[in-house]
Structure formats: C-alpha cells, structure tokens
Design a protein around this motif. Structure first.
Motif, PDB file in Angstrom:
ATOM      1  N   LEU A   5      -8.339  29.633  27.296  1.00  0.00           N
ATOM      2  CA  LEU A   5      -7.857  28.691  26.288  1.00  0.00           C
ATOM      3  C   LEU A   5      -8.611  28.802  24.968  1.00  0.00           C
ATOM      4  O   LEU A   5      -8.317  28.056  24.028  1.00  0.00           O
ATOM      5  CB  LEU A   5      -7.983  27.262  26.817  1.00  0.00           C
ATOM      6  N   VAL A   6      -9.568  29.718  24.885  1.00  0.00           N
ATOM      7  CA  VAL A   6     -10.350  29.844  23.656  1.00  0.00           C
ATOM      8  C   VAL A   6      -9.449  30.136  22.463  1.00  0.00           C
ATOM      9  O   VAL A   6      -9.504  29.456  21.428  1.00  0.00           O
ATOM     10  CB  VAL A   6     -11.425  30.941  23.798  1.00  0.00           C
ATOM     11  N   LYS A   7      -8.609  31.146  22.570  1.00  0.00           N
ATOM     12  CA  LYS A   7      -7.749  31.514  21.446  1.00  0.00           C
ATOM     13  C   LYS A   7      -6.696  30.443  21.142  1.00  0.00           C
ATOM     14  O   LYS A   7      -6.476  30.105  19.969  1.00  0.00           O
ATOM     15  CB  LYS A   7      -7.109  32.883  21.702  1.00  0.00           C
ATOM     16  N   PRO A   8      -6.005  29.887  22.151  1.00  0.00           N
ATOM     17  CA  PRO A   8      -5.070  28.801  21.831  1.00  0.00           C
ATOM     18  C   PRO A   8      -5.746  27.615  21.149  1.00  0.00           C
ATOM     19  O   PRO A   8      -5.173  27.016  20.223  1.00  0.00           O
ATOM     20  CB  PRO A   8      -4.512  28.407  23.205  1.00  0.00           C
ATOM     21  N   LEU A   9      -6.958  27.263  21.578  1.00  0.00           N
ATOM     22  CA  LEU A   9      -7.662  26.166  20.933  1.00  0.00           C
ATOM     23  C   LEU A   9      -8.055  26.524  19.505  1.00  0.00           C
ATOM     24  O   LEU A   9      -8.019  25.672  18.604  1.00  0.00           O
ATOM     25  CB  LEU A   9      -8.910  25.796  21.737  1.00  0.00           C
ATOM     26  N   ALA A  10      -8.421  27.776  19.276  1.00  0.00           N
ATOM     27  CA  ALA A  10      -8.751  28.220  17.920  1.00  0.00           C
ATOM     28  C   ALA A  10      -7.540  28.108  17.010  1.00  0.00           C
ATOM     29  O   ALA A  10      -7.638  27.634  15.870  1.00  0.00           O
ATOM     30  CB  ALA A  10      -9.274  29.654  17.952  1.00  0.00           C
ATOM     31  N   VAL A  11      -6.386  28.535  17.507  1.00  0.00           N
ATOM     32  CA  VAL A  11      -5.147  28.417  16.725  1.00  0.00           C
ATOM     33  C   VAL A  11      -4.816  26.947  16.474  1.00  0.00           C
ATOM     34  O   VAL A  11      -4.427  26.551  15.357  1.00  0.00           O
ATOM     35  CB  VAL A  11      -3.985  29.121  17.446  1.00  0.00           C
ATOM     36  N   GLY A  12      -4.995  26.116  17.483  1.00  0.00           N
ATOM     37  CA  GLY A  12      -4.730  24.695  17.327  1.00  0.00           C
ATOM     38  C   GLY A  12      -5.632  24.055  16.287  1.00  0.00           C
ATOM     39  O   GLY A  12      -5.189  23.199  15.501  1.00  0.00           O
ATOM     40  N   ALA A  13      -6.903  24.467  16.256  1.00  0.00           N
ATOM     41  CA  ALA A  13      -7.836  23.936  15.256  1.00  0.00           C
ATOM     42  C   ALA A  13      -7.395  24.301  13.852  1.00  0.00           C
ATOM     43  O   ALA A  13      -7.461  23.477  12.922  1.00  0.00           O
ATOM     44  CB  ALA A  13      -9.239  24.474  15.526  1.00  0.00           C
ATOM     45  N   THR A  51     -17.777  24.021  12.904  1.00  0.00           N
ATOM     46  CA  THR A  51     -16.825  25.113  12.722  1.00  0.00           C
ATOM     47  C   THR A  51     -15.509  24.618  12.136  1.00  0.00           C
ATOM     48  O   THR A  51     -14.890  25.305  11.318  1.00  0.00           O
ATOM     49  CB  THR A  51     -16.566  25.828  14.056  1.00  0.00           C
ATOM     50  N   LEU A  52     -15.076  23.430  12.528  1.00  0.00           N
ATOM     51  CA  LEU A  52     -13.847  22.873  11.954  1.00  0.00           C
ATOM     52  C   LEU A  52     -13.983  22.686  10.449  1.00  0.00           C
ATOM     53  O   LEU A  52     -13.072  22.984   9.676  1.00  0.00           O
ATOM     54  CB  LEU A  52     -13.511  21.537  12.610  1.00  0.00           C
ATOM     55  N   GLY A  53     -15.135  22.173  10.023  1.00  0.00           N
ATOM     56  CA  GLY A  53     -15.351  21.975   8.598  1.00  0.00           C
ATOM     57  C   GLY A  53     -15.339  23.276   7.831  1.00  0.00           C
ATOM     58  O   GLY A  53     -14.796  23.358   6.719  1.00  0.00           O
ATOM     59  N   PHE A  54     -15.924  24.313   8.415  1.00  0.00           N
ATOM     60  CA  PHE A  54     -15.933  25.617   7.745  1.00  0.00           C
ATOM     61  C   PHE A  54     -14.516  26.174   7.608  1.00  0.00           C
ATOM     62  O   PHE A  54     -14.127  26.655   6.547  1.00  0.00           O
ATOM     63  CB  PHE A  54     -16.810  26.592   8.524  1.00  0.00           C
ATOM     64  N   CYS A  55     -13.748  26.119   8.685  1.00  0.00           N
ATOM     65  CA  CYS A  55     -12.364  26.606   8.634  1.00  0.00           C
ATOM     66  C   CYS A  55     -11.562  25.842   7.591  1.00  0.00           C
ATOM     67  O   CYS A  55     -10.744  26.423   6.854  1.00  0.00           O
ATOM     68  CB  CYS A  55     -11.701  26.468   9.997  1.00  0.00           C
ATOM     69  N   ASN A  56     -11.797  24.554   7.515  1.00  0.00           N
ATOM     70  CA  ASN A  56     -11.082  23.707   6.566  1.00  0.00           C
ATOM     71  C   ASN A  56     -11.283  24.195   5.140  1.00  0.00           C
ATOM     72  O   ASN A  56     -10.320  24.443   4.404  1.00  0.00           O
ATOM     73  CB  ASN A  56     -11.567  22.263   6.716  1.00  0.00           C
ATOM     74  N   ILE A  57     -12.530  24.361   4.728  1.00  0.00           N
ATOM     75  CA  ILE A  57     -12.795  24.714   3.337  1.00  0.00           C
ATOM     76  C   ILE A  57     -12.419  26.166   3.046  1.00  0.00           C
ATOM     77  O   ILE A  57     -11.991  26.506   1.945  1.00  0.00           O
ATOM     78  CB  ILE A  57     -14.270  24.430   2.980  1.00  0.00           C
ATOM     79  N   THR A  58     -12.547  27.054   4.033  1.00  0.00           N
ATOM     80  CA  THR A  58     -12.175  28.459   3.818  1.00  0.00           C
ATOM     81  C   THR A  58     -10.687  28.592   3.521  1.00  0.00           C
ATOM     82  O   THR A  58     -10.281  29.298   2.582  1.00  0.00           O
ATOM     83  CB  THR A  58     -12.527  29.300   5.055  1.00  0.00           C
ATOM     84  N   ALA A  79     -13.151  29.837  13.874  1.00  0.00           N
ATOM     85  CA  ALA A  79     -12.239  29.097  14.754  1.00  0.00           C
ATOM     86  C   ALA A  79     -12.405  29.538  16.198  1.00  0.00           C
ATOM     87  O   ALA A  79     -12.278  28.729  17.126  1.00  0.00           O
ATOM     88  CB  ALA A  79     -10.797  29.301  14.301  1.00  0.00           C
ATOM     89  N   THR A  80     -12.715  30.806  16.407  1.00  0.00           N
ATOM     90  CA  THR A  80     -12.968  31.310  17.752  1.00  0.00           C
ATOM     91  C   THR A  80     -14.224  30.667  18.339  1.00  0.00           C
ATOM     92  O   THR A  80     -14.273  30.368  19.548  1.00  0.00           O
ATOM     93  CB  THR A  80     -13.116  32.843  17.731  1.00  0.00           C
ATOM     94  N   ILE A  81     -15.240  30.451  17.488  1.00  0.00           N
ATOM     95  CA  ILE A  81     -16.437  29.736  17.951  1.00  0.00           C
ATOM     96  C   ILE A  81     -16.049  28.331  18.394  1.00  0.00           C
ATOM     97  O   ILE A  81     -16.518  27.836  19.425  1.00  0.00           O
ATOM     98  CB  ILE A  81     -17.499  29.675  16.839  1.00  0.00           C
ATOM     99  N   PHE A  82     -15.178  27.679  17.619  1.00  0.00           N
ATOM    100  CA  PHE A  82     -14.719  26.341  17.995  1.00  0.00           C
ATOM    101  C   PHE A  82     -14.082  26.368  19.386  1.00  0.00           C
ATOM    102  O   PHE A  82     -14.380  25.534  20.241  1.00  0.00           O
ATOM    103  CB  PHE A  82     -13.705  25.812  16.982  1.00  0.00           C
ATOM    104  N   GLY A  83     -13.194  27.346  19.602  1.00  0.00           N
ATOM    105  CA  GLY A  83     -12.538  27.444  20.900  1.00  0.00           C
ATOM    106  C   GLY A  83     -13.524  27.659  22.030  1.00  0.00           C
ATOM    107  O   GLY A  83     -13.398  27.071  23.111  1.00  0.00           O
TER     108      GLY A  83
END
Length: 437
Positions: free
Chosen positions: A126-134, A287-294, A109-113
């Motif tokens: 905004l990297v961390k807030p975006l990671a949390v949002g994802a 990265t979103l897809g990976f976070c989703n399945i994890t 998720a951090t990579i996503f941010g």
C-alpha cells in the motif's frame, strides 16, 4: 491577458513557513546516518551540517535579491528567461516538470507511504497507493486558493517543527552520559570523503527556492521575500544542527552510522514502540508539507511558461474565483503520481537531487547578468557581492560534479532529459510561434 492575475495574500509568516516547509522533508530523519558513515567524528559531522547551512543561507541571500528584482510568479524560470533567453527558461521548466519538482514530490510522497504503512501496520503493497493518495489530498487543497493552501501549509510546517522539537528535547533530556560522547571520534573508520559526506547534507537543505516561484502572491514582496528567506533558513539551520546533536547524544557517532532510521531509534530507545510511532507520524506530516509546497511552487512555473507561449495555453489560465493555476497544478501532480508508480524512492531521489542543485547553480549565475545589465538597485542586494555568489557557485558545481561521478547513471538520465528539451523547444516554437510573445 484574460485573467485577473495572482492575489497577493501571503504574509511574512506564511512566506517564512513556506521556506521551512520547502526544505524540511524527510532528509533530516534519514540522511544523518549516511553522513555519519562518511565522517570520523560527531564534531566533523556537526561541522558539515553547519557549513552546509551557511552555504545554503548564501544561496537564500542570492535568491532574495533575485526575488526583490523580479517579485513575480515563476522564480528561476523568469530569471533564466530574462538573463539567458527563452530556451534557457524553457529547459528549466521542462526539466522541472519531468524530473526536479515532480521527482522530489514523488520521492517524498513515497516516504509518506512507507511511514504510514509502518504506523498503522498496513501491507507494504500500500506504500505507492498511499503516496498517490497523499498527492491527491494536497493537490485538492490548493485548487481552492493560495490562502487555504497557505493555512494548511502553515499547519504542516508548525507540526513538523513540533516533531523536531520533541525529538531534540527527548534526545538531549534522556541522553544522560551519552552527551559527553556526542562529539567524540568514532570507533569505525569513515567511508568515502568529505565531499561524499557533504552530498546528503546539502540535499537535505534543498528546496529553499520554492518561495520565489510564489513571489507573485506575496504581500509587499520586495521587503517580505528577503526577510522570509533569511528567517526561514535560520530556523532550518537551528533545527538541523540541534537534531543531529540529539542523534549523536543518544546514539553516539558509531550508533548513528549504523542506524537506518535515527529518529525512530532515538525515540524508541527512550519511549519504546510508542515513541517510534510518534516520530513516524511526525515524519509523515513533514513529508505531506513538502509535497504540498513542491507542487504549488512548480505549478506557478508551468503557468508562466504557458503565458509566455512556451507551454500549453490551458496551463496559463487562473481560476476566475480562486486565482490559482489549477490546470498546471493538476498536470504537475498527475505526472508526479506517474513517477511514484513507475520508479522507486532511490531513483527518484537521485534524479531530483542532481537536477535541483544544478538548477540552483545556473539560476544564481543570472545574478551576475542582472548586476551588469539591469542597472537598477533593488530593495535587497546580496552582501559581499561578488564573493558570496562565487563561493556558492564554486561549491555547488563541485558538489554536482562529485554527485555525477558517484551516480553517473542518474546524472546521465537528467542530462538526457535536458537535451531532449532542445528538439521539443524547436518544435514548440515552430508550431506555436504565433502565440508566443
């Protein structure tokens, strides 16, 4: 049992794309440069990716038999509980919650941010807030049933494969004379050794076990699960090898070793800044897809633990309509968000990677127990048993030891988390022994 159980709604296509989505995260877009730094030529580099892919395919074959033997939710937790006892199962679930799945999801998720801020020119703050949002986004989707979650996961997986296809086609089509140098020796001496080069390759292949956690929601699991694991893994191997060849064709081995973002470098060399932004969007989707399945897979482990009386009873409940472990999902996602805010990407990756592969080794060791004790023959058996499982175990143990040697503090933290689970288990059993089965 006060819930109707999981709904078997995942098809072969859904299951295969879960395997693809569980493996392809951010590693293929970042790790090849590290591998190039530790190898002497493009030929050796490609050989490592092929070898790691085949080794992981062996792991998939072992997990296919385990899944065919126990086609129910929980995956590794169930196998460890049956083979080595409730304590072993609890320690896996405990470490999964605190480090492995939560840390993996938080890291990616951090990579996503990072990529989202880069694409849209936003502040790095905004990297961390975006990671949390994802993470909130993917969690919210999966609160409404596995069918909706699977459909979104399929879209993520297809889009990430499309991004890889664009990258490969671009690299091979526009490399020109560079293709003749792709496998040539580098002009820079390699740092480290083959074991050190293999580490980031294997970590890019981790995540193949997530489907087993969802076995309780797969249609005809004894047939579907082994097929999905093999098909999904073959797709990933092909995608990874072709992507690395495209990197080498465009950048050369020395250029790949010097690159911090090889995918962006390839695309920007051909299409300029627009190309770099296109691949950045592709990486963000990946990265979103990976976070989703994890998160989805980890929630099933917590739910089964709760059902066994080894975790809070509230996490054992399934939503009466959607038949999803929503409490467990929110709990795991919430802790992953805490990790996003509390640690950096490198720390999260180190913790999760060490724990992940150590868990693979312990889980595949249960296959020997099942063969000796179960007495039945499942619909799928691991070929060349016991040779292939032994090769996998020996290689993974060597990798884990090498990783602990190179990252002693990270390994020590994970080991301390596991050890901390011992008194927690003892207290839990004492306080909740009446509800434990």
């Amino acid at each position: 049992m006060d819930h109707p159980g999981y709904a078997r709604r995942l098809t072969l296509l859904d299951a295969a794309l879960i395997v693809v989505g569980g493996i392809i995260g951010g590693g293929i877009f970042l790790n090849p440069g590290i591998v190039a730094q530790r190898t002497e030529s493009g030929l050796v580099l490609l050989g490592l990716w092929v070898a790691a892919g085949l080794l992981t395919l062996v792991g998939c074959l072992c997990y296919a038999e385990l899944g065919a033997r126990r086609p129910e939710a929980g995956g590794s937790y169930v196998y460890l509980r049956e083979a080595f006892g409730r304590l072993a199962g609890f320690l896996f679930g405990w470490t999964m919650l605190l480090v492995i799945y939560s840390g993996s999801s938080a890291a990616v998720a951090t990579i996503f941010g990072s990529y989202a801020t880069s694409v849209f020119g936003l502040s790095p703050r905004l990297v961390k807030p975006l990671a949390v949002g994802a993470m909130c986004f993917v969690t919210g989707i999966n609160l409404f049933g596995i069918r909706l979650g699977a459909q979104v996961q399929n879209v993520f997986a297809i889009l990430k494969l499309a991004a890889i296809t664009v990258l490969v086609v671009t690299g091979l089509a526009f490399a020109g004379a560079g293709t003749t140098q792709a496998l040539a020796p580098s002009t820079i001496p390699p740092s480290g050794n083959l074991a050190g080069a293999l580490l980031p390759v294997l970590f890019a292949f981790s995540g193949f076990s997530y489907l087993n956690n969802l076995a309780g929601e797969v249609r005809d699991p004894q047939r579907t699960l082994p097929r999905a694991l093999v098909v999904g893994m073959l797709v990933v191997i092909g995608a990874y090898v072709l992507t690395n060849y495209a990197y080498l064709a465009v950048l050369g081995h020395a250029g790949l070793a010097a690159s911090q973002a090889p995918a962006a470098d390839v695309m920007s060399r051909v299409f300029g800044d627009a190309g770099a932004k296109i691949i950045a969007i592709g990486i963000a989707i990946s990265t979103l897809g990976f976070c989703n399945i994890t998160l989805v897979a980890g929630a099933r482990v917590l739910q089964v633990m709760g059902e066994d009386g080894l975790f809070f009873s509230s996490v054992a409940r399934l939503h009466p309509r959607y038949r999803t472990p929503n409490v467990a999902l929110v709990m795991l996602a919430g802790w992953a968000m805490v990790l996003v805010l509390a640690a950096n990407y490198g720390q999260l990756l180190d913790f999760a990677a060490f724990g992940d592969w150590a868990a693979y080794a312990v889980t595949i060791a249960t296959l020997f127990w099942y063969r000796r004790k179960a007495g039945d023959r499942p619909s799928f058996v691991t070929p060349a048993y016991p040779l292939l499982p032994l090769v996998f175990l020996a290689t993974v143990i060597a990798v884990v030891v090498a990783y602990a040697w190179s990252k002693p503090m990270s390994a020590a933290v994970v080991c301390l988390v596991v050890l901390a689970g011992l008194p927690v288990y003892a207290v839990w059993r004492r306080l909740f022994s009446k509800v434990a089965r």
